[in-house]
Design a protein around this motif. Structure first.
Motif, mmCIF file in Angstrom:
data_model
loop_
_atom_site.group_PDB
_atom_site.id
_atom_site.type_symbol
_atom_site.label_atom_id
_atom_site.label_comp_id
_atom_site.label_asym_id
_atom_site.label_seq_id
_atom_site.Cartn_x
_atom_site.Cartn_y
_atom_site.Cartn_z
ATOM 1 N N PHE A 1 53.139 90.848 11.017
ATOM 2 C CA PHE A 1 54.423 90.297 10.617
ATOM 3 C C PHE A 1 54.296 88.792 10.415
ATOM 4 O O PHE A 1 53.853 88.083 11.301
ATOM 5 N N VAL A 2 54.684 88.334 9.226
ATOM 6 C CA VAL A 2 54.649 86.911 8.906
ATOM 7 C C VAL A 2 56.046 86.533 8.420
ATOM 8 O O VAL A 2 56.591 87.176 7.529
ATOM 9 N N VAL A 3 56.623 85.502 9.034
ATOM 10 C CA VAL A 3 57.974 85.077 8.680
ATOM 11 C C VAL A 3 57.949 83.580 8.387
ATOM 12 O O VAL A 3 57.440 82.792 9.184
ATOM 13 N N ALA A 4 58.492 83.210 7.232
ATOM 14 C CA ALA A 4 58.637 81.794 6.894
ATOM 15 C C ALA A 4 59.981 81.312 7.413
ATOM 16 O O ALA A 4 61.011 81.912 7.123
ATOM 17 N N CYS A 5 59.973 80.250 8.206
ATOM 18 C CA CYS A 5 61.203 79.717 8.814
ATOM 19 C C CYS A 5 61.441 78.300 8.307
ATOM 20 O O CYS A 5 60.553 77.469 8.367
ATOM 21 N N ASP A 6 62.668 78.073 7.833
ATOM 22 C CA ASP A 6 63.013 76.744 7.337
ATOM 23 C C ASP A 6 64.105 76.082 8.165
ATOM 24 O O ASP A 6 64.629 75.038 7.793
ATOM 25 N N GLY A 7 64.454 76.684 9.300
ATOM 26 C CA GLY A 7 65.475 76.113 10.161
ATOM 27 C C GLY A 7 66.876 76.601 9.864
ATOM 28 O O GLY A 7 67.808 76.273 10.584
ATOM 29 N N SER A 8 67.044 77.386 8.799
ATOM 30 C CA SER A 8 68.360 77.905 8.472
ATOM 31 C C SER A 8 68.746 79.042 9.416
ATOM 32 O O SER A 8 67.897 79.628 10.088
ATOM 33 N N VAL A 9 70.031 79.342 9.446
ATOM 34 C CA VAL A 9 70.525 80.433 10.282
ATOM 35 C C VAL A 9 69.866 81.748 9.858
ATOM 36 O O VAL A 9 69.471 82.560 10.706
ATOM 37 N N GLN A 10 69.727 81.949 8.558
ATOM 38 C CA GLN A 10 69.113 83.182 8.061
ATOM 39 C C GLN A 10 67.666 83.322 8.512
ATOM 40 O O GLN A 10 67.219 84.411 8.859
ATOM 41 N N SER A 11 66.916 82.223 8.516
ATOM 42 C CA SER A 11 65.518 82.315 8.933
ATOM 43 C C SER A 11 65.397 82.572 10.430
ATOM 44 O O SER A 11 64.463 83.229 10.877
ATOM 45 N N VAL A 12 66.351 82.084 11.213
ATOM 46 C CA VAL A 12 66.356 82.369 12.651
ATOM 47 C C VAL A 12 66.588 83.860 12.873
ATOM 48 O O VAL A 12 65.912 84.501 13.678
ATOM 49 N N HIS A 13 67.527 84.431 12.131
ATOM 50 C CA HIS A 13 67.785 85.873 12.238
ATOM 51 C C HIS A 13 66.556 86.678 11.808
ATOM 52 O O HIS A 13 66.204 87.674 12.448
ATOM 53 N N GLY B 1 53.846 96.868 18.069
ATOM 54 C CA GLY B 1 52.585 96.386 18.622
ATOM 55 C C GLY B 1 51.763 95.540 17.680
ATOM 56 O O GLY B 1 50.545 95.463 17.808
ATOM 57 N N GLY B 2 52.410 94.899 16.713
ATOM 58 C CA GLY B 2 51.677 94.051 15.778
ATOM 59 C C GLY B 2 51.874 92.581 16.095
ATOM 60 O O GLY B 2 52.830 92.207 16.770
ATOM 61 N N PRO B 3 50.973 91.740 15.624
ATOM 62 C CA PRO B 3 51.104 90.301 15.857
ATOM 63 C C PRO B 3 52.191 89.693 14.967
ATOM 64 O O PRO B 3 52.502 90.210 13.897
ATOM 65 N N LEU B 4 52.758 88.593 15.419
ATOM 66 C CA LEU B 4 53.799 87.879 14.682
ATOM 67 C C LEU B 4 53.331 86.456 14.434
ATOM 68 O O LEU B 4 52.882 85.773 15.352
ATOM 69 N N THR B 5 53.431 86.024 13.187
ATOM 70 C CA THR B 5 53.100 84.650 12.819
ATOM 71 C C THR B 5 54.326 84.022 12.187
ATOM 72 O O THR B 5 54.892 84.579 11.249
ATOM 73 N N LEU B 6 54.753 82.877 12.714
ATOM 74 C CA LEU B 6 55.871 82.142 12.150
ATOM 75 C C LEU B 6 55.336 80.943 11.385
ATOM 76 O O LEU B 6 54.526 80.178 11.905
ATOM 77 N N LEU B 7 55.790 80.782 10.158
ATOM 78 C CA LEU B 7 55.388 79.648 9.332
ATOM 79 C C LEU B 7 56.571 78.708 9.188
ATOM 80 O O LEU B 7 57.667 79.140 8.850
ATOM 81 N N SER B 8 56.370 77.442 9.446
ATOM 82 C CA SER B 8 57.422 76.451 9.221
ATOM 83 C C SER B 8 57.301 75.959 7.789
ATOM 84 O O SER B 8 56.230 75.511 7.370
ATOM 85 N N VAL B 9 58.392 76.050 7.054
ATOM 86 C CA VAL B 9 58.389 75.605 5.657
ATOM 87 C C VAL B 9 59.500 74.593 5.445
ATOM 88 O O VAL B 9 60.552 74.667 6.062
ATOM 89 N N PHE B 10 59.238 73.608 4.600
ATOM 90 C CA PHE B 10 60.238 72.612 4.249
ATOM 91 C C PHE B 10 59.807 71.974 2.945
ATOM 92 O O PHE B 10 58.622 71.969 2.611
ATOM 93 N N PRO B 11 60.761 71.448 2.196
ATOM 94 C CA PRO B 11 60.433 70.846 0.894
ATOM 95 C C PRO B 11 59.494 69.655 1.044
ATOM 96 O O PRO B 11 59.630 68.877 1.994
#
Length: 62
Positions: free
Chosen positions: A8-20, A33-43
């Motif tokens: 699981f890879v999730v791009a997070c930009d700090g918005s409410v939607q990305s938190v959800h 049972g899979g790994p989770l990777t969070l990516l911080s994205v910003f312009p």
């Protein structure tokens, strides 16, 4: 982790939607049972002053 395990890879930009999205991905990763990777994205335009402000004369490359 075997070859068929989900990743699981999730791009997070700090918005409410990305938190959800990150919370949902964390629940899925835990349940399956899979790994989770969070990516911080910003312009780039917002990040460039931060990069330049943190640079020193010795490390700055223009």
């Amino acid at each position: 982790m075997d070859k068929g395990s989900p990743v699981f890879v999730v791009a997070c930009d700090g918005s409410v939607q990305s938190v959800h999205a990150a919370k949902m991905a964390a629940q899925l990763a835990e349940a399956l049972g899979g790994p989770l990777t969070l990516l911080s994205v910003f312009p780039y335009s917002k990040s460039s002053p931060l990069v330049i402000a943190g640079a020193t004369t010795a490390t700055a490359r223009f």
